[in-house]
Enzyme design. Structure first.
Site, PDB file in Angstrom:
ATOM      1  N   SER A   1       0.830  -1.193   0.000  1.00  0.00           N
ATOM      2  CA  SER A   1       0.000   0.000   0.000  1.00  0.00           C
ATOM      3  C   SER A   1       0.873   1.256   0.000  1.00  0.00           C
ATOM      4  CB  SER A   1      -0.904   0.017   1.238  1.00  0.00           C
ATOM      5  OG  SER A   1      -1.809  -1.061   1.212  1.00  0.00           O
TER       6      SER A   1
ATOM      7  N   GLU B   1      -6.975  -2.816  -8.589  1.00  0.00           N
ATOM      8  CA  GLU B   1      -7.931  -2.630  -7.501  1.00  0.00           C
ATOM      9  C   GLU B   1      -7.611  -1.397  -6.649  1.00  0.00           C
ATOM     10  OE1 GLU B   1      -7.407  -6.287  -5.459  1.00  0.00           O
ATOM     11  OE2 GLU B   1      -8.323  -7.503  -7.025  1.00  0.00           O
TER      12      GLU B   1
ATOM     13  N   CYS C   1      -9.592   7.931  26.235  1.00  0.00           N
ATOM     14  CA  CYS C   1      -8.686   7.721  27.366  1.00  0.00           C
ATOM     15  C   CYS C   1      -7.478   6.896  26.949  1.00  0.00           C
ATOM     16  CB  CYS C   1      -9.442   7.050  28.514  1.00  0.00           C
ATOM     17  SG  CYS C   1     -10.652   8.137  29.271  1.00  0.00           S
TER      18      CYS C   1
END
Length: 470
Positions: free
Chosen positions: A243, A323, A398
């Site tokens: 990626s 894709e 938190c």
């Protein structure tokens, strides 16, 4: 974990070396935003003809704001670029990778604009089918598909199931036999190439959960098994190398290794593989240190690679598919937040950090915590004449790791009630969103021609409580 003196590794107000000092902290930097944002006369950012102030008033914050024109323009740009580059060869298809972001409206846009759709779970398949997406233009991925997912895909007539293991060959064959049909399958092969931005590391990606390794002959054995299976048709081979890819270098190595397998299958099994899917992973600009390629440059570069490799191996050029997901969805969307607490944390001497807390956080964008991702941001509800200040935009959860933007310049007078936009949040932000700390997920709205349309409504506390049946 080794301990360190509190503050010794934190609180330095120097900007990172890649972050340029802005000449105008109110400017929308080219490449970081979708096609339509601009500043209006009152200083607010407008996207799709809609002011962020109006969005905050009518929809509330946080909210994912999707520029519909931008999304569809990017989808068509990839469709056209790859069709044109591969037209002299054997053609190319583009499948939108739904894992980046998927909802019914997006599935309909993708279908209308002539792309295929890649899904990787039964849930994504359900969204596609409810939207009326044609089954033959759907590809189903996944490294651990359930029997129900395989059966539903076959019943829906998906164009191809991307098989990820030797065991899955038998599963798909058996379910196809039960249904009395033949299943079109691709085999995902692991090439040993890991692409990350401008680098690729040969053999570094064998140790992973995806695919059938070329090393040791596993991928070849998978081809052999599919060819003798009674209810399977081998559509082709699939490869994905990573990626945030900014160039085509990794594709050159991966394509050669997959095509070597194509040649081996031709020579040893007397079978011609006619389709090849080279995946996606094309990069986007999250901040000024990123320089993504255009669809045209990627398409022409990869077409040249495939043609050259096929010529050297004396192969017919296969029909190729791709894709893209992030490259279409990512830049189309910004997340709009409201500022709450602004805290100047001073640790003595010159060291300090300005923390700007917003009303979302890691529940709507976990990528900073998960991948150490870098984002940008902008004071979007007004302009300011104050000097730029390096800030850290943090969420309301938190967790000390609840960081949305690690380092960016905002005006020094940023204050409670201001609107801040974080660009390029259309991919893997809503898809990875959670209800951590029981925070409802934000809505996704589409803006176009001055109109607001809700694609996914805001979750409510009633939604959360409705699931609690204990």
């Amino acid at each position: 974990m080794r301990a360190h003196e509190a503050g010794a590794l934190h609180g330095n107000d120097a900007a990172p070396t890649w972050l340029p000092y802005p000449s105008d902290v109110n400017t929308l930097i080219d490449g970081l935003w979708s096609r339509t944002p601009r500043r209006t006369e009152d200083g607010a950012v407008e996207v799709g003809g809609v002011s962020v102030a109006r969005i905050a008033e009518e929809v509330g914050t946080p909210a994912f704001v999707l520029d519909e024109d931008d999304f569809r323009h990017r989808a068509r740009a990839f469709r056209d670029a790859f069709a044109e580059a591969f037209r002299p060869l054997a053609g190319a298809d583009v499948y939108y990778a739904g894992k980046a972001f998927l909802c019914g409206a997006v599935a309909r846009w993708v279908e209308e604009d002539g792309l295929g759709l890649d899904v990787c779970t039964g849930g994504e398949l359900a969204v596609a089918l409810r939207a009326g997406f044609p089954g033959e233009r759907i590809a189903l991925h996944g490294n651990n598909k359930s029997l129900a997912e395989i059966r539903r895909a076959l019943e829906a007539g998906v164009g191809r199931i991307v098989v990820d293991s030797l065991d899955e060959i038998d599963l798909v064959d058996a379910i196809a036999a039960e249904l009395g049909l033949r299943a079109a399958v691709m085999l995902r092969v692991t090439t040993g190439v890991e692409a990350h931005t401008h680098e690729f590391i040969a053999t570094a990606h064998e140790d992973q959960k995806f695919g059938l390794s070329l090393t040791g002959g596993t991928a070849f054995e998978a081809v052999r098994r599919v060819l003798v299976a009674e209810h399977l048709d081998l559509v082709g081979l699939h490869s994905h190398i990573g990626s945030q890819i900014f160039d085509t270098a990794g594709f050159e190595v991966a394509a050669r290794r997959v095509l070597d397998l194509v040649a081996q299958v031709r020579d040893e099994l007397d079978h011609t593989i006619t389709q090849l899917d080279l995946g996606g992973g094309f990069g986007v600009m999250y901040n000024t240190q990123h320089t993504p390629s255009t669809p045209e440059a990627l398409a022409s570069g990869i077409a040249g690679i495939v043609e050259k490799q096929c010529h050297e191996l004396e192969l017919e050029v296969p029909h190729v598919s791709f894709e893209p997901g992030r490259a279409i969805a990512g830049p189309s969307t910004q997340t709009l937040y409201s500022v709450g607490t602004v805290k100047d944390v001073r640790l003595g001497g010159p060291h300090h950090r300005l923390y700007v807390s917003v009303d979302g956080g890691m529940s709507d964008n976990v990528r900073t915590a998960l991948y150490d991702a870098d984002y940008s941001c902008l004071l979007s509800g007004r302009v300011s004449e104050e000097q730029p200040e390096v800030v850290r935009v943090v969420g309301k959860h938190c967790e000390s790791g609840d960081i949305v933007v690690k380092d960016e310049y905002l005006p020094a007078d940023v204050r409670r009630g201001d609107l801040v936009s974080v660009p390029v949040t259309g991919a893997y932000c809503y898809s990875l969103a959670s209800n951590y700390n029981h925070v409802p997920r934000p809505p996704v709205i589409a803006v176009k021609d001055g109109e607001i349309r809700t694609l996914i409504r805001r979750e409510t506390e009633e939604d959360l409580l409705g699931l609690d049946v204990g």
